[in-house]
Design a protein around this motif. Structure first.
Motif, PDB file in Angstrom:
ATOM      1  N   LEU A 266     -54.325 -31.148  37.255  1.00 43.78           N
ATOM      2  CA  LEU A 266     -53.464 -32.270  38.240  1.00 43.78           C
ATOM      3  C   LEU A 266     -53.176 -31.459  39.651  1.00 43.78           C
ATOM      4  N   CYS A 273     -41.499 -41.070  38.668  1.00 46.91           N
ATOM      5  CA  CYS A 273     -42.051 -42.357  39.453  1.00 46.91           C
ATOM      6  C   CYS A 273     -41.738 -43.669  38.252  1.00 46.91           C
ATOM      7  N   LEU A 275     -43.428 -44.100  35.987  1.00 42.04           N
ATOM      8  CA  LEU A 275     -44.199 -44.136  34.718  1.00 42.04           C
ATOM      9  C   LEU A 275     -44.127 -43.738  33.408  1.00 42.04           C
ATOM     10  N   ILE A 276     -44.796 -43.838  32.225  1.00 42.68           N
ATOM     11  CA  ILE A 276     -44.411 -43.489  31.188  1.00 42.68           C
ATOM     12  C   ILE A 276     -44.912 -41.663  31.492  1.00 42.68           C
ATOM     13  N   HIS A 278     -43.240 -38.542  29.412  1.00 43.39           N
ATOM     14  CA  HIS A 278     -42.518 -37.937  28.319  1.00 43.39           C
ATOM     15  C   HIS A 278     -41.842 -36.746  28.030  1.00 43.39           C
TER      16      HIS A 278
ATOM     17  N   ASP B  63     -50.891 -43.452  42.358  1.00 44.65           N
ATOM     18  CA  ASP B  63     -49.421 -43.104  41.858  1.00 44.65           C
ATOM     19  C   ASP B  63     -50.564 -43.363  40.468  1.00 44.65           C
ATOM     20  N   MET B  64     -51.343 -43.536  39.739  1.00 43.58           N
ATOM     21  CA  MET B  64     -51.695 -43.307  38.580  1.00 43.58           C
ATOM     22  C   MET B  64     -52.492 -41.772  38.148  1.00 43.58           C
ATOM     23  N   LYS B  65     -52.882 -41.551  39.557  1.00 41.36           N
ATOM     24  CA  LYS B  65     -53.729 -40.469  38.888  1.00 41.36           C
ATOM     25  C   LYS B  65     -52.887 -39.088  38.663  1.00 41.36           C
ATOM     26  N   GLY B  66     -53.641 -38.952  37.341  1.00 45.10           N
ATOM     27  CA  GLY B  66     -53.750 -37.376  36.178  1.00 45.10           C
ATOM     28  C   GLY B  66     -52.610 -38.282  35.345  1.00 45.10           C
ATOM     29  N   ARG B  67     -52.346 -39.382  35.540  1.00 42.60           N
ATOM     30  CA  ARG B  67     -50.626 -39.908  34.782  1.00 42.60           C
ATOM     31  C   ARG B  67     -52.010 -39.924  33.088  1.00 42.60           C
ATOM     32  N   ASN B  71     -49.506 -37.918  30.763  1.00 48.32           N
ATOM     33  CA  ASN B  71     -49.313 -38.629  29.031  1.00 48.32           C
ATOM     34  C   ASN B  71     -49.509 -38.479  27.722  1.00 48.32           C
ATOM     35  N   ARG B 102     -39.008 -50.391  27.149  1.00 50.89           N
ATOM     36  CA  ARG B 102     -38.640 -49.546  28.157  1.00 50.89           C
ATOM     37  C   ARG B 102     -39.666 -50.427  29.835  1.00 50.89           C
ATOM     38  N   HIS B 103     -40.760 -50.526  29.791  1.00 50.91           N
ATOM     39  CA  HIS B 103     -41.512 -50.937  30.305  1.00 50.91           C
ATOM     40  C   HIS B 103     -41.197 -52.433  30.624  1.00 50.91           C
ATOM     41  N   MET B 343     -53.577 -43.737  24.970  1.00 47.56           N
ATOM     42  CA  MET B 343     -53.352 -43.452  26.034  1.00 47.56           C
ATOM     43  C   MET B 343     -53.506 -44.525  27.208  1.00 47.56           C
ATOM     44  N   TRP B 346     -52.469 -48.163  26.419  1.00 42.10           N
ATOM     45  CA  TRP B 346     -51.274 -48.003  27.849  1.00 42.10           C
ATOM     46  C   TRP B 346     -51.267 -48.405  29.059  1.00 42.10           C
ATOM     47  N   GLY B 347     -51.312 -46.995  29.804  1.00 38.98           N
ATOM     48  CA  GLY B 347     -52.173 -46.846  31.037  1.00 38.98           C
ATOM     49  C   GLY B 347     -52.572 -48.045  32.349  1.00 38.98           C
ATOM     50  N   VAL B 350     -49.555 -50.530  31.763  1.00 39.42           N
ATOM     51  CA  VAL B 350     -48.641 -50.142  32.703  1.00 39.42           C
ATOM     52  C   VAL B 350     -49.226 -50.727  34.062  1.00 39.42           C
ATOM     53  N   ARG B 354     -47.595 -52.527  37.512  1.00 35.32           N
ATOM     54  CA  ARG B 354     -47.370 -51.955  38.374  1.00 35.32           C
ATOM     55  C   ARG B 354     -47.646 -52.506  39.398  1.00 35.32           C
TER      56      ARG B 354
END
Lengths: 364, 364
Positions: A266, A273, A275-276, A278, B63-67, B71, B102-103, B343, B346-347, B350, B354
């Motif tokens: 990464l 920020c 996001l999810i 964990h 922002d979602m890069k690598g998220r 996750n 939560r989201h 994921m 889910w991603g 989300v 966002r």
């Protein structure tokens, strides 16, 4: 190089050594790149070219073609793992002895040897916290066990001996996991050999070492480990690389540091920020592992070396030794370590005999 | 394609589907190579190009890069295997539910589902004759166990369903090992799915199937298996490929035929010519395997689907479903099957939220 090709090369080298005249063979200095053979030896070796050719042809395209591999396959299929003290080893030793007898080698004999026998017993390692996970582990040869019942202890994970030293007394009373980088077998095996010593010096109660391999399918690797005089003997075992990595990630998250293994993949820094993420699931959580090992060593057991000669001619009191070990680890079949060596040594003797070649020196 | 890239592609496709006007989307015919999208849809899709670009950028460099990968890693590390009926699954389901809450997704809810839970229990397979060898095995999902104690039976090894049929009633009362060739997962998995049915039809008492893989380090693979009405239910398990091969060689030698797997690597015919050939060690020897499986199924257990909506605008009563299963097999962590799918789904939700994007149709 196939087993057969290797066999013919080994045999040729052995034969040349055994045939050379009586003068001393100069030793090879480490790092010396030039061939150290004296001119007179080079001339003598040259004379064996036709014989060397004959041997090579016999193994690569003659009657011995594929034999060594086939014999190796039969051997490991029929006897399987050959741990010291096992019935597999006893049967294999008898088989080798009888085979050499049947081929009419000279002085075929068993040499009794007194050996300590390491017994694995039942064994398991289970991650209890932060969640339950049976770990893929295997005890290391010569390790002590956990005779007073399973060890249940908080666990720390380090990447290197240096990292462990830097922790001071933080390892005291804990299980130490070494998740060392795999550089090469020769370099990385030091963790398997010396991990329990280093962990014990730091006050650790057991050492779990990442398997010394760069390839795994949750496969733990066994091998020998060392103890050191004056340093407490603590149990040592290897973990599958995947589980060593898992423990490392959980440990680093528990310590509040982002897992280094993820950092590699990464580019973005560690931030949540909204996001999810964990990581908070593991934050502050300690690792607890339970280790149970029935390993113990029984002294004064007997096994046997098997010895046979192909007597030399003019220099028969001088001996060229071709040797390989019959025993193996218990979790594989010892096809490479050292079934291959055994079958090459055996094939070499049989091949020479069948070709009617007899060297000056005795081949043993 | 990385998980993140895949996620952005999936999301873009989903979004385009969800945004399209109300007209029917034509179905894609199998084997149809042309894109079946109508001209009016193509024009409409074209309008979403800037939005699609925005989504892709958000996942690949925003922002979602690598998220998604991160996750997924956290998810499998923290919950591990998620077998139906396990605490890992219950915790994971709760985690997904809470995360969606939560989201602030709409209609976040658990849907109770009545399920049969297959329990593996303890299990082992041991070759008793011609020599002792613990076999690397794993029971197959939905298999019956051996509730009346271990099955100990003579064993035959076949390469295919056809070979089994050709044996007539020779399989009766025996354990049947399928050592099928690995062609592809889709093709070869038929042995895992239907092996126990075929073996039972032939009178077999259990089916052991070569793991459906072309890569193994003594690693058995699990998966589902089938039964058929009117055919006795016999236990089914997979063997590591190495052990399936071992059994096949021992069986073929016992039957007096040279092992086919060795035939491939040896050009020379099978002959002993006075060398060390050990085939006679196995000749005439039967294989006997002992199989113990604690597998059983418990009916009427409860698990939960987790459902959440991103409500549509003008066509909110129409639903585009994004789905993945939370549960997994017990011997891995279900990172690919189906943690990745979970994921990604889910991603996708989300990510849209966002970006402040809301499609015409409801995303569920």
């Amino acid at each position: 190089m196939s087993v057969t090709q290797f066999c013919s090369v080994v045999l040729t080298v052995i034969l040349v050594c055994a045939m050379l005249t009586g003068s001393q063979i100069p030793s090879i200095q480490e790092g010396q790149s030039e061939c150290p053979i004296l001119a007179e030896h080079a001339r003598e070796i040259e004379k064996y070219k036709p014989i060397a050719r004959k041997i090579i042809d016999f193994f690569l395209s003659g009657d011995m073609k594929g034999r060594t591999y086939k014999n190796l396959n039969n051997f490991v299929d029929n006897y399987g793992p050959r741990m010291l003290g096992s019935s597999g080893l006893r049967r294999a030793v008898t088989h080798v002895y009888r085979g050499l007898k049947r081929h009419n080698f000279s002085n075929v004999r068993m040499e009794p040897v007194n050996i300590p026998v390491w017994v694995r017993g039942t064994e398991s390692a289970t991650l209890l916290k932060p969640r339950l996970q049976r770990l893929s582990m295997v005890g290391l040869g010569d390790s002590v066990g956990t005779p007073d019942g399973p060890i249940r202890a908080e666990t720390i994970v380090v990447r290197s001996f240096k990292e462990l030293e830097a922790l001071g007394d933080k390892a005291s009373g804990k299980i130490v996991v070494f998740n060392q980088e795999f550089i090469s077998y020769d370099e990385s095996v030091s963790y398997r050999l010396n991990g329990a010593i280093a962990a014990a010096k730091a006050g650790g109660v057991a050492a779990l070492i990442r398997s010394v391999t760069n390839h795994s399918l949750l496969t733990p690797h066994t091998g020998l480990m060392y103890y050191q005089k004056g340093v407490p003997k603590i149990p040592g075992a290897c973990l599958a690389t995947e589980h060593a990595d898992l423990l490392h990630r959980l440990y680093q998250r528990g310590e509040g540091t982002p897992p280094t293994s993820l950092h590699h993949s990464l580019a973005s820094p560690h931030h949540s920020c909204g996001l999810i993420v964990h990581d908070e699931l593991s934050a502050g959580k300690k690792l607890v592992i339970q280790l149970q090992m029935g390993a113990h060593t029984i002294q004064n057991k007997t096994s046997n070396n098997v010895v046979a000669d192909l007597p030399g001619t003019s220099l028969s009191d001088k001996v060229v030794l071709i040797s390989a070990h019959i025993d193996s680890w218990d979790i594989g079949q010892g096809a490479v370590d050292d079934g291959g060596g055994l079958m090459i040594a055996w094939g070499a003797l049989v091949g020479l005999k069948r070709l009617g070649l007899r060297p000056r020196r005795t081949l043993r």
